[in-house]
Design a protein around this motif. Structure first.
Motif, PDB file in Angstrom:
ATOM      1  N   UNK A   1       0.836  -1.192   0.000  1.00  6.53           N
ATOM      2  CA  UNK A   1       0.000   0.000   0.000  1.00  6.53           C
ATOM      3  C   UNK A   1       0.875   1.248   0.000  1.00  6.53           C
ATOM      4  N   UNK A   2       0.563   2.173  -0.900  1.00  6.24           N
ATOM      5  CA  UNK A   2       1.341   3.399  -1.059  1.00  6.24           C
ATOM      6  C   UNK A   2       0.621   4.607  -0.460  1.00  6.24           C
ATOM      7  N   UNK A   3       1.396   5.536   0.072  1.00  8.12           N
ATOM      8  CA  UNK A   3       0.885   6.834   0.499  1.00  8.12           C
ATOM      9  C   UNK A   3       1.566   7.873  -0.368  1.00  8.12           C
ATOM     10  N   UNK A   4       0.775   8.552  -1.197  1.00  5.51           N
ATOM     11  CA  UNK A   4       1.334   9.506  -2.136  1.00  5.51           C
ATOM     12  C   UNK A   4       2.117  10.607  -1.440  1.00  5.51           C
ATOM     13  N   UNK A   5       3.326  10.870  -1.932  1.00  5.51           N
ATOM     14  CA  UNK A   5       4.169  11.907  -1.364  1.00  5.51           C
ATOM     15  C   UNK A   5       4.937  11.494  -0.140  1.00  5.51           C
ATOM     16  N   UNK A   6       4.683  10.280   0.388  1.00  2.65           N
ATOM     17  CA  UNK A   6       5.358   9.831   1.610  1.00  2.65           C
ATOM     18  C   UNK A   6       6.131   8.527   1.415  1.00  2.65           C
ATOM     19  N   UNK A   7       5.529   7.527   0.785  1.00  2.00           N
ATOM     20  CA  UNK A   7       6.173   6.218   0.660  1.00  2.00           C
ATOM     21  C   UNK A   7       7.319   6.273  -0.329  1.00  2.00           C
ATOM     22  N   UNK A   8       8.506   5.870   0.098  1.00  2.00           N
ATOM     23  CA  UNK A   8       9.664   5.802  -0.800  1.00  2.00           C
ATOM     24  C   UNK A   8       9.532   4.562  -1.674  1.00  2.00           C
ATOM     25  N   UNK A   9       9.564   4.759  -2.999  1.00  2.37           N
ATOM     26  CA  UNK A   9       9.380   3.637  -3.914  1.00  2.37           C
ATOM     27  C   UNK A   9      10.661   3.244  -4.645  1.00  2.37           C
ATOM     28  N   UNK A  10      11.676   4.131  -4.650  1.00  4.28           N
ATOM     29  CA  UNK A  10      12.934   3.826  -5.321  1.00  4.28           C
ATOM     30  C   UNK A  10      14.009   4.743  -4.774  1.00  4.28           C
TER      31      UNK A  10
END
Length: 220
Positions: free
Chosen positions: A208-217
């Motif tokens: 689950x992602x939180x836009x602007x918060x979760x680091x994806x790369x």
């Protein structure tokens, strides 16, 4: 999060007209047709308010990282050539796809600080945003940027089955900050992000992602 914070969450300006229409129709149903239909209308009005919520986010300040451009669930991490419309060549890159349900926040955020170097809008189909081919066949807004670390990345707003409008406020040459708002898709959709070489994906499908918060790369 406090209950009052959820109630007082700001609403994106795009939602004001929709919320007003839902509310007026609901009142009309109450007085002109039937009370049960009026209550259904008010429930839908409340959902419309919830859909267009625009909460504040705490953006990571670590160097060399990308944050999720949207709330939602990672539907796929694949290797594919970036969009031809952006002129980034045909060498496959890692693509992260994030599916947004109608219950997710739909405000989109820039994954990195940097400069916008290209945009392209593509008119297309309205397949399920969860389908692999949606990124190449659906209506979509494509964005290319050079990050503050010199990486050449791209991200896309992809319409879904019920999405019928993509909003993107970016222009070529814009200098942007990581996590800043840049647009919105209504009412169900997907976002894709294409990584540059030398970048490591830090998430997996199903997260689950939180836009602007979760680091994806992050940069290797």
């Amino acid at each position: 999060m406090k209950a009052s914070d959820a109630v007082l969450t700001p609403i994106h300006k795009e939602g004001h007209t929709h919320i007003a229409v839902f509310f007026i129709v609901s009142i009309g149903l109450f007085y002109l047709i039937s009370e049960p239909l009026g209550w259904i209308g008010l429930v839908l009005t409340a959902w419309c308010v919830y859909f267009f919520r625009d909460p504040e986010r705490v953006v990571p300040q670590a160097s060399g990282v990308l944050v999720s451009p949207a709330d939602g669930t990672v539907s796929a991490v694949t290797e594919i050539a970036p969009p031809a419309e952006l002129g980034m060549g045909d060498k496959p890159r890692k693509r992260i796809s994030i599916f947004l349900s109608v219950f997710n926040v739909h405000v989109n955020r820039v994954p990195s600080a940097g400069t916008i170097t290209g945009l392209a809008y593509v008119n297309g189909k309205y397949l399920s945003a969860a389908a692999d081919e949606a990124g190449e066949e659906n209506e979509r807004q494509l964005v290319r940027m050079t990050t503050e670390d010199g990486n050449d990345i791209a991200f896309a707003q992809v319409a879904g089955l019920v999405a019928r409008r993509i909003l993107c406020n970016l222009k070529e040459g814009d200098v942007v900050e990581r996590g800043s708002r840049f647009g919105l898709i209504r009412f169900g959709s997907r976002t894709d992000i294409y990584l540059d070489e030398g970048m490591e994906c830090t998430i997996e499908p199903g997260q689950t992602m939180i836009g602007g918060e979760t680091i994806i790369a992050r940069k290797l």
